[in-house]
Design a protein around this motif. Structure first.
Motif, PDB file in Angstrom:
ATOM      1  N   PRO A   1      -7.190 -13.746 -14.811  1.00  0.00           N
ATOM      2  CA  PRO A   1      -5.891 -13.880 -14.145  1.00  0.00           C
ATOM      3  C   PRO A   1      -4.798 -13.212 -14.975  1.00  0.00           C
ATOM      4  CG  PRO A   1      -6.683 -16.018 -14.930  1.00  0.00           C
ATOM      5  CD  PRO A   1      -7.734 -15.010 -15.239  1.00  0.00           C
ATOM      6  N   VAL A   2      -4.033 -12.391 -14.324  1.00  0.00           N
ATOM      7  CA  VAL A   2      -2.955 -11.655 -14.977  1.00  0.00           C
ATOM      8  C   VAL A   2      -1.710 -11.796 -14.118  1.00  0.00           C
ATOM      9  CG1 VAL A   2      -2.166  -9.376 -15.693  1.00  0.00           C
ATOM     10  CG2 VAL A   2      -4.568  -9.972 -15.954  1.00  0.00           C
ATOM     11  N   GLU A   3      -0.598 -12.092 -14.753  1.00  0.00           N
ATOM     12  CA  GLU A   3       0.659 -12.173 -14.024  1.00  0.00           C
ATOM     13  C   GLU A   3       1.374 -10.838 -14.153  1.00  0.00           C
ATOM     14  OE1 GLU A   3       4.552 -14.796 -14.610  1.00  0.00           O
ATOM     15  OE2 GLU A   3       2.785 -15.961 -14.077  1.00  0.00           O
ATOM     16  N   ILE A   4       1.796 -10.300 -13.005  1.00  0.00           N
ATOM     17  CA  ILE A   4       2.481  -9.012 -12.978  1.00  0.00           C
ATOM     18  C   ILE A   4       3.807  -9.168 -12.250  1.00  0.00           C
ATOM     19  CG2 ILE A   4       0.410  -7.584 -13.127  1.00  0.00           C
ATOM     20  CD1 ILE A   4       1.961  -7.835  -9.777  1.00  0.00           C
ATOM     21  N   GLU A   5       4.645  -8.158 -12.380  1.00  0.00           N
ATOM     22  CA  GLU A   5       5.869  -8.069 -11.591  1.00  0.00           C
ATOM     23  C   GLU A   5       5.662  -6.937 -10.596  1.00  0.00           C
ATOM     24  OE1 GLU A   5       9.716  -8.292 -13.768  1.00  0.00           O
ATOM     25  OE2 GLU A   5       8.405  -8.230 -15.527  1.00  0.00           O
ATOM     26  N   ALA A   6       6.197  -7.092  -9.387  1.00  0.00           N
ATOM     27  CA  ALA A   6       6.022  -6.053  -8.382  1.00  0.00           C
ATOM     28  C   ALA A   6       7.174  -6.082  -7.388  1.00  0.00           C
ATOM     29  CB  ALA A   6       4.703  -6.237  -7.646  1.00  0.00           C
ATOM     30  N   VAL A   7       7.455  -4.919  -6.814  1.00  0.00           N
ATOM     31  CA  VAL A   7       8.443  -4.769  -5.752  1.00  0.00           C
ATOM     32  C   VAL A   7       7.826  -3.854  -4.702  1.00  0.00           C
ATOM     33  CG1 VAL A   7      10.718  -3.818  -5.142  1.00  0.00           C
ATOM     34  CG2 VAL A   7      10.422  -5.040  -7.304  1.00  0.00           C
ATOM     35  N   GLN A   8       7.964  -4.234  -3.426  1.00  0.00           N
ATOM     36  CA  GLN A   8       7.459  -3.378  -2.363  1.00  0.00           C
ATOM     37  C   GLN A   8       8.464  -2.256  -2.124  1.00  0.00           C
ATOM     38  OE1 GLN A   8       6.502  -5.252   1.413  1.00  0.00           O
ATOM     39  NE2 GLN A   8       4.858  -3.776   1.704  1.00  0.00           N
ATOM     40  N   PHE A   9       7.979  -1.020  -2.139  1.00  0.00           N
ATOM     41  CA  PHE A   9       8.837   0.158  -2.007  1.00  0.00           C
ATOM     42  C   PHE A   9       9.300   0.347  -0.571  1.00  0.00           C
ATOM     43  CE2 PHE A   9       8.766   4.954  -1.362  1.00  0.00           C
ATOM     44  CZ  PHE A   9      10.077   5.137  -1.755  1.00  0.00           C
TER      45      PHE A   9
ATOM     46  N   GLY B   1      -0.870  10.794 -15.380  1.00  0.00           N
ATOM     47  CA  GLY B   1      -0.080  11.800 -14.679  1.00  0.00           C
ATOM     48  C   GLY B   1       0.844  11.126 -13.677  1.00  0.00           C
ATOM     49  N   VAL B   2       1.513  11.942 -12.864  1.00  0.00           N
ATOM     50  CA  VAL B   2       2.453  11.401 -11.892  1.00  0.00           C
ATOM     51  C   VAL B   2       1.689  10.890 -10.673  1.00  0.00           C
ATOM     52  CG1 VAL B   2       4.402  11.928 -10.377  1.00  0.00           C
ATOM     53  CG2 VAL B   2       4.315  12.905 -12.666  1.00  0.00           C
ATOM     54  N   MET B   3       1.937   9.624 -10.311  1.00  0.00           N
ATOM     55  CA  MET B   3       1.343   9.028  -9.111  1.00  0.00           C
ATOM     56  C   MET B   3       2.458   8.850  -8.092  1.00  0.00           C
ATOM     57  SD  MET B   3      -1.227   6.219 -10.763  1.00  0.00           S
ATOM     58  CE  MET B   3      -2.303   6.117  -9.354  1.00  0.00           C
ATOM     59  N   THR B   4       2.103   8.835  -6.815  1.00  0.00           N
ATOM     60  CA  THR B   4       3.112   8.669  -5.778  1.00  0.00           C
ATOM     61  C   THR B   4       2.873   7.383  -5.003  1.00  0.00           C
ATOM     62  OG1 THR B   4       1.830   9.973  -4.200  1.00  0.00           O
ATOM     63  CG2 THR B   4       3.485  11.145  -5.496  1.00  0.00           C
ATOM     64  N   ALA B   5       3.987   6.774  -4.607  1.00  0.00           N
ATOM     65  CA  ALA B   5       3.944   5.580  -3.766  1.00  0.00           C
ATOM     66  C   ALA B   5       4.633   5.912  -2.456  1.00  0.00           C
ATOM     67  CB  ALA B   5       4.657   4.417  -4.448  1.00  0.00           C
ATOM     68  N   GLN B   6       4.018   5.515  -1.366  1.00  0.00           N
ATOM     69  CA  GLN B   6       4.623   5.706  -0.054  1.00  0.00           C
ATOM     70  C   GLN B   6       5.364   4.438   0.329  1.00  0.00           C
ATOM     71  OE1 GLN B   6       1.131   6.720   2.197  1.00  0.00           O
ATOM     72  NE2 GLN B   6       1.342   8.888   1.707  1.00  0.00           N
ATOM     73  N   VAL B   7       6.258   4.555   1.308  1.00  0.00           N
ATOM     74  CA  VAL B   7       6.979   3.386   1.787  1.00  0.00           C
ATOM     75  C   VAL B   7       5.965   2.316   2.184  1.00  0.00           C
ATOM     76  CG1 VAL B   7       8.453   2.525   3.650  1.00  0.00           C
ATOM     77  CG2 VAL B   7       9.025   4.668   2.498  1.00  0.00           C
ATOM     78  N   GLY B   8       6.175   1.089   1.721  1.00  0.00           N
ATOM     79  CA  GLY B   8       5.257  -0.010   1.991  1.00  0.00           C
ATOM     80  C   GLY B   8       4.340  -0.329   0.831  1.00  0.00           C
ATOM     81  N   ASP B   9       4.108   0.639  -0.052  1.00  0.00           N
ATOM     82  CA  ASP B   9       3.286   0.387  -1.233  1.00  0.00           C
ATOM     83  C   ASP B   9       4.043  -0.517  -2.201  1.00  0.00           C
ATOM     84  OD1 ASP B   9       1.438   2.124  -0.179  1.00  0.00           O
ATOM     85  OD2 ASP B   9       1.765   3.724  -1.642  1.00  0.00           O
ATOM     86  N   TYR B  10       3.299  -1.233  -3.024  1.00  0.00           N
ATOM     87  CA  TYR B  10       3.906  -2.062  -4.050  1.00  0.00           C
ATOM     88  C   TYR B  10       3.967  -1.276  -5.347  1.00  0.00           C
ATOM     89  CZ  TYR B  10       3.801  -6.231  -1.171  1.00  0.00           C
ATOM     90  OH  TYR B  10       4.030  -7.146  -0.178  1.00  0.00           O
TER      91      TYR B  10
END
Length: 114
Positions: free
Chosen positions: A7-15, A53-62
């Protein structure tokens, strides 16, 4: 041999592509700079520098901030399968506003003094 994920606690925001969310990603998570690409205006993507490297997040990704301060995107279905809320989340601005309002008890004390 079988293994189970620790178990790991993380912080996240949905983009989402709105100023409030981008501020949460920057101020709340600490991703700086927040770099949104509008090469395709209908599909903005958030570019996240990682060790791979650079990763991309699309709208809706966390956008996840890992335990070591690293950032990475996660698809919503995988996020919901993998993570669950660990407790109450706190909105710092909302908390400050609530703390600025005196409680009924404090108002009663003030009224008695006057």
């Amino acid at each position: 041999m079988k293994y189970r994920k620790k178990p790991v606690e993380i912080e996240a925001v949905q983009f989402t592509d709105d100023p409030d969310t981008l501020i949460k990603i920057n101020d709340g998570l600490g991703l700086d700079p927040v770099n949104v690409s509008y090469e395709d205006p209908d599909n903005p993507v958030l570019k996240i520098p990682t060790l791979e490297g650079v990763m991309t997040a699309q709208v809706g990704d966390y956008i996840i901030k890992g335990v070591n301060g690293e950032f990475y995107p996660c698809k919503p279905d995988i996020f919901k399968e993998t993570y669950e809320p660990s407790g109450l989340s706190v909105d710092g601005k909302l908390l400050a506003e609530k703390l600025a309002v005196p409680s009924e008890r404090e108002v009663d004390k003030q009224a008695r003094r006057e």
